[in-house]
Design an enzyme around this catalytic site. Structure first.
Site, mmCIF file in Angstrom:
data_model
loop_
_atom_site.group_PDB
_atom_site.id
_atom_site.type_symbol
_atom_site.label_atom_id
_atom_site.label_comp_id
_atom_site.label_asym_id
_atom_site.label_seq_id
_atom_site.Cartn_x
_atom_site.Cartn_y
_atom_site.Cartn_z
ATOM 1 N N SER A 1 -40.965 6.614 -34.699
ATOM 2 C CA SER A 1 -41.362 7.647 -35.529
ATOM 3 C C SER A 1 -40.216 7.440 -36.793
ATOM 4 O O SER A 1 -39.262 7.336 -36.673
ATOM 5 C CB SER A 1 -41.081 9.041 -34.953
ATOM 6 O OG SER A 1 -42.014 9.812 -35.214
ATOM 7 N N ARG B 1 -33.440 13.686 -23.092
ATOM 8 C CA ARG B 1 -34.223 14.680 -23.577
ATOM 9 C C ARG B 1 -34.775 15.475 -22.332
ATOM 10 O O ARG B 1 -35.303 14.848 -21.604
ATOM 11 C CB ARG B 1 -35.562 14.163 -24.210
ATOM 12 C CG ARG B 1 -35.359 13.308 -25.670
ATOM 13 C CD ARG B 1 -36.212 12.993 -26.389
ATOM 14 N NE ARG B 1 -35.702 12.086 -27.639
ATOM 15 C CZ ARG B 1 -36.362 11.685 -28.402
ATOM 16 N NH1 ARG B 1 -37.737 11.917 -28.377
ATOM 17 N NH2 ARG B 1 -35.777 11.059 -29.623
ATOM 18 N N ARG C 1 -41.436 2.381 -23.569
ATOM 19 C CA ARG C 1 -42.957 2.310 -23.803
ATOM 20 C C ARG C 1 -43.222 0.755 -24.281
ATOM 21 O O ARG C 1 -44.289 0.238 -24.152
ATOM 22 C CB ARG C 1 -43.601 3.376 -24.973
ATOM 23 C CG ARG C 1 -43.344 4.569 -24.383
ATOM 24 C CD ARG C 1 -43.967 5.756 -25.236
ATOM 25 N NE ARG C 1 -43.607 6.971 -24.674
ATOM 26 C CZ ARG C 1 -43.726 8.141 -25.439
ATOM 27 N NH1 ARG C 1 -43.533 8.069 -26.793
ATOM 28 N NH2 ARG C 1 -43.572 9.382 -24.767
ATOM 29 N N GLU D 1 -46.687 5.881 -28.452
ATOM 30 C CA GLU D 1 -45.841 5.984 -29.599
ATOM 31 C C GLU D 1 -44.571 5.366 -28.962
ATOM 32 O O GLU D 1 -43.857 5.982 -28.438
ATOM 33 C CB GLU D 1 -45.542 7.434 -30.070
ATOM 34 C CG GLU D 1 -44.705 7.893 -31.085
ATOM 35 C CD GLU D 1 -44.305 9.172 -31.268
ATOM 36 O OE1 GLU D 1 -45.064 10.087 -30.812
ATOM 37 O OE2 GLU D 1 -43.179 9.525 -31.771
ATOM 38 N N ARG E 1 -42.949 8.931 -20.025
ATOM 39 C CA ARG E 1 -42.177 9.963 -20.453
ATOM 40 C C ARG E 1 -41.128 10.252 -19.727
ATOM 41 O O ARG E 1 -41.120 10.739 -18.565
ATOM 42 C CB ARG E 1 -43.077 11.271 -20.766
ATOM 43 C CG ARG E 1 -42.359 12.505 -21.342
ATOM 44 C CD ARG E 1 -43.370 13.671 -21.336
ATOM 45 N NE ARG E 1 -44.554 13.251 -22.473
ATOM 46 C CZ ARG E 1 -44.226 13.594 -23.644
ATOM 47 N NH1 ARG E 1 -43.233 14.112 -24.097
ATOM 48 N NH2 ARG E 1 -45.454 13.265 -24.240
#
Length: 426
Positions: A355, A265, A393, A352, A280
């Site tokens: 999802s 990403r 994470r 997070e 991130r």
RNA sequence: GGAGAGAUGUCUGAGUGGUUUAAAGAGCACGCUUGGAAAGCGUGUGUGCGCUUAACGGUGUACCGAGGGUUCGAAUCCCUCUCUCUCCGCCA
């Protein structure tokens, strides 16, 4: 021509006000009236041009007959030639309208589910449930970027040297921990949760990226290999969902797949925000779950998939909570979505790690994935997917929550066999 | 990367410009037959987009790997591309 629709154009036509309200709840700017105008013009053209083609087909056949019987077809030929010009012009206009309409439709996000809470932004996301308890320390806890360096689990500077910031290099037991977690999660999902494992390509073409909704709107979030028209996948959702593109599935639903892939990403627009350490990054590992279900079963299968992701965290003994995204915070393609967040006691915040989304038939329409319903009629499936779970994470939470005052880290018991019996990172 | 062969419906497989309205066979579904089944016989058997219909349907159009082109008319002729197979080259 099939005009790709994310929303059923007939539904939009008949429920324009519903669609407008849904877009407003999403804070999405969509010109529904423009879409309806294009749709209207499109159908006008089709009525006219199909009529002309019907006439032409009859006349062409009569020419064939005339020739066989020795007649002179030149007069009719000239007449049909004139029709051909008109047909060509209308065909051309229809192509243009189709293209414009399709493009407009591709930029319209999914309709939120009726059960999705209405809200403006992430501050309106309700907490659905939580599991476990916050770790407490009787010493000053270290952050994972310090722990990782001391213990030799990763070397972010050297990673940056070869690829850039955000491309982590895991080393030694850190690399092994990645592999252990991947294997633990895949085993759990395949052996206990009934998912079939896949090892898909790590790159996808433009069609696949459009099918799941990454393109055309989010091109800047993706890396691209323009020379070959390929995109390194941002999530395994893209290859796995699209493997059934343009198919009418004849196997029993639900189909459940799990896969490990790296994810790439660009994280455009989020530069500098929470980027310390592994929080991130541009490349990370993830185990993903994807389901294809009937519309009737999708709500229940979505709940189950979320629980499957939670089970990973329960087995690892990590405190988490599940929040539901409100309409204003919902992803582009999703109709309903739960986020799972891990607590880190060192940074004292939620991270997070998953999802879990139900896309209803939005992706199935874009990718053209259907099954035969009870009446045998081809019907779009519902797609559901969720991380089960993302690694960086997860690693942060294990490191920061399980640390001892001497800087060592206790490994969750379920990982011991995958770490060659190692119980503690010292 | 080079050379060659190929891609037709659920499957096999015909089809080199006009009853192709895609043959034939298989499979599948339904019906007849039967005590039941098999065989036999008969009927049906795709998808998209429109129009029409309360609905069942009816109707038009497009679809023979994809996209263009030639023609009154294209599965068929021409161009471009994709994929599969075989051989050669390179390579983990």
């Amino acid at each position: 021509m099939r005009v790709w629709t994310m929303l059923d154009i007939r539904f939009v036509r008949e429920n324009a006000e519903v669609v407008k309200a849904a877009m407003k709840n999403r804070n999405a700017e969509v010109d529904v009236e423009a879409v309806l105008a294009l749709d209207g013009r499109r159908r006008e053209i089709i009525v006219e041009v199909d009529g002309l083609k019907a006439e032409r087909n009859i006349l062409s056949k009569s020419i064939g007959l005339m020739i066989r019987e020795g007649g002179d077809p030149e007069t009719v030929k000239a007449q049909v030639r004139g029709m051909g010009d008109k047909i060509a012009a209308l065909d051309e206009e229809q192509r243009e309208v189709d293209t414009t309409l399709r493009k407009a439709l591709l930029y319209i996000p999914n309709l939120p589910s009726s059960t999705t809470p209405v809200g403006r932004d992430e501050t309106d996301n309700p907490v659905v449930r939580s599991w476990g308890e916050k770790t407490t320390f009787d010493f000053e806890p270290q952050m994972h970027w310090d722990l990782g360096e001391t213990l030799g689990l990763f070397d972010l500077e050297r990673g940056a040297k070869i690829a850039g910031s955000g491309f982590p290099l895991f080393t030694g037991r850190g690399a092994k921990l990645e592999r252990a977690l991947i294997q633990f999660m895949l085993d759990l999902h395949t052996e206990e949760h009934g998912y079939t494992e896949l090892a898909p390509p790590f790159m996808c073409n433009e069609t696949a990226m459009t099918g799941t909704g990454q393109l055309p709107k989010f091109a800047e979030d993706m890396y691209s290999i323009s020379l070959d028209g390929l995109y390194p996948i941002p999530t395994a959702e893209v290859p796995i969902t699209n493997i059934y593109g343009n198919e009418i599935l004849d196997q029993a639903l639900p189909i459940k797949h799990a896969a490990y892939t790296p994810c790439f990403r660009r994280e455009a627009g989020s530069a500098g925000k929470d980027t310390r350490g592994l929080q991130r990054v541009h490349q990370f590992d993830k185990v993903e779950m994807v389901k294809f279900t009937t519309p009737e079963a999708s709500a229940e299968e979505h709940e189950k998939l979320t629980l499957d992701a939670e089970r990973v965290l329960q087995r690892l003994g990590l405190h988490y909570r599940v929040i539901e995204l409100c309409t204003g915070d919902l992803g582009f393609s999703a109709a309903k979505c739960y986020d799972i967040e891990l607590w880190t006691a060192a940074q004292e915040k939620w991270l997070e790690v998953s999802s879990c989304s139900n896309f209803h038939d939005y992706q199935a329409r874009r990718a053209n994935i259907r099954y035969r319903n009870e009446e045998g009629k081809p019907t779009f499936v519902h797609t559901i997917n969720g991380s089960g779970v993302a690694l960086p994470r997860l690693v942060i939470a294990i490191m920061e929550n399980n640390q001892n005052d001497d800087g060592s880290i206790e490994l969750p018991e379920v990982l011991w066999p995958y770490m060659g019996g190692l119980k503690k990172l010292v």
